[in-house]
Design a protein around this motif. Structure first.
Motif, PDB file in Angstrom:
ATOM      1  N   UNK A 153       1.111  -1.301   0.012  1.00 55.73           N
ATOM      2  CA  UNK A 153      -0.179   0.014  -0.068  1.00 55.73           C
ATOM      3  C   UNK A 153       0.884   1.323  -0.071  1.00 55.73           C
ATOM      4  N   UNK A 154       0.271   2.246  -0.791  1.00 57.50           N
ATOM      5  CA  UNK A 154       1.102   3.617  -0.591  1.00 57.50           C
ATOM      6  C   UNK A 154       0.400   4.577  -1.027  1.00 57.50           C
ATOM      7  N   UNK A 155       0.974   5.802  -0.686  1.00 55.36           N
ATOM      8  CA  UNK A 155       0.038   7.041  -0.934  1.00 55.36           C
ATOM      9  C   UNK A 155       0.958   8.457  -1.643  1.00 55.36           C
ATOM     10  N   UNK A 156       0.328   9.244  -2.230  1.00 53.96           N
ATOM     11  CA  UNK A 156       1.078  10.303  -2.615  1.00 53.96           C
ATOM     12  C   UNK A 156       0.231  11.551  -2.421  1.00 53.96           C
ATOM     13  N   UNK A 157       1.029  12.665  -2.348  1.00 51.50           N
ATOM     14  CA  UNK A 157       0.404  14.022  -2.093  1.00 51.50           C
ATOM     15  C   UNK A 157       0.789  15.203  -2.802  1.00 51.50           C
ATOM     16  N   UNK A 158       0.076  15.779  -3.278  1.00 56.51           N
ATOM     17  CA  UNK A 158       0.350  16.775  -4.453  1.00 56.51           C
ATOM     18  C   UNK A 158       0.167  18.475  -3.952  1.00 56.51           C
ATOM     19  N   UNK A 159       0.931  19.078  -4.536  1.00 52.16           N
ATOM     20  CA  UNK A 159       0.565  20.509  -4.384  1.00 52.16           C
ATOM     21  C   UNK A 159       0.362  20.870  -6.019  1.00 52.16           C
ATOM     22  N   UNK A 160      -0.659  21.828  -6.538  1.00 51.94           N
ATOM     23  CA  UNK A 160      -0.799  22.024  -7.917  1.00 51.94           C
ATOM     24  C   UNK A 160      -0.768  23.444  -8.057  1.00 51.94           C
ATOM     25  N   UNK A 161      -0.342  23.954  -9.149  1.00 52.08           N
ATOM     26  CA  UNK A 161      -0.483  25.612  -9.444  1.00 52.08           C
ATOM     27  C   UNK A 161      -0.747  25.537 -10.950  1.00 52.08           C
ATOM     28  N   UNK A 162      -1.610  26.259 -11.315  1.00 50.44           N
ATOM     29  CA  UNK A 162      -2.220  26.543 -12.698  1.00 50.44           C
ATOM     30  C   UNK A 162      -2.407  25.090 -13.418  1.00 50.44           C
ATOM     31  N   UNK A 163      -2.661  23.854 -12.779  1.00 50.50           N
ATOM     32  CA  UNK A 163      -3.112  22.722 -13.225  1.00 50.50           C
ATOM     33  C   UNK A 163      -1.738  22.071 -13.626  1.00 50.50           C
ATOM     34  N   UNK A 164      -0.705  22.371 -13.003  1.00 51.71           N
ATOM     35  CA  UNK A 164       0.428  21.418 -13.060  1.00 51.71           C
ATOM     36  C   UNK A 164       1.006  21.081 -11.494  1.00 51.71           C
ATOM     37  N   UNK A 165       1.593  20.079 -11.263  1.00 49.15           N
ATOM     38  CA  UNK A 165       2.147  19.657 -10.190  1.00 49.15           C
ATOM     39  C   UNK A 165       3.286  20.125  -9.684  1.00 49.15           C
ATOM     40  N   UNK A 166       3.124  20.959  -8.237  1.00 47.62           N
ATOM     41  CA  UNK A 166       4.576  21.557  -7.925  1.00 47.62           C
ATOM     42  C   UNK A 166       5.141  20.788  -6.915  1.00 47.62           C
TER      43      UNK A 166
END
Length: 131
Positions: A101-114
């Motif tokens: 099992x795994x997980x990922x967390x994302x920040x996005x700006x203008x539709x792109x992953x930062x």
């Protein structure tokens, strides 16, 4: 569901590193489990090349969560993999399979992953490939 995150994971499962990179901002911060932060698409691409040499993985049971403003997202999934080539500092590779099992967390700006932050249980992975 966030379209950028869905495209990112579809590209991952297709082995399409360029497709993954197309989802990233130039200044993406890549936080890997048990590793240092890598900043920029070039470092992300180098990481992916290394991973492709050592591991073959497919993600299943994918669930994506996103906030209403599409600035943050998270995903939970199962990593189904084969350990292809010995990765430095880890057990010897002998084509062992693993499931985590795994997980990922994302920040996005203008539709792109930062920001991409990925977590999994390294001790569980080591136990599986050492058996």
């Amino acid at each position: 569901m966030n379209d950028t995150i869905a495209r990112y994971f579809a590209a991952f499962n297709a082995g399409d590193t360029d497709g993954m990179i197309d989802c990233l901002a130039e200044d993406v911060a890549h936080h890997v489990n048990e590793g240092n932060v890598r900043v920029g698409k070039d470092k992300f691409a180098a990481f992916c090349a290394h991973m492709s040499r050592c591991y073959q993985e497919e993600l299943t049971d994918l669930v994506i969560f996103a906030n209403p403003t599409a600035t943050r997202a998270a995903a939970e999934y199962t990593v189904n993999g084969t350990y292809l080539t010995t990765d430095e500092g880890l057990p010897e590779a002998r084509q062992q399979t693993y499931k985590l099992p795994a997980g990922s967390f994302f920040d996005l700006r203008d539709g792109l992953i930062t920001r991409v932050t990925t977590y999994y249980n390294l001790a569980d992975w080591i136990k599986q490939v050492s058996a």
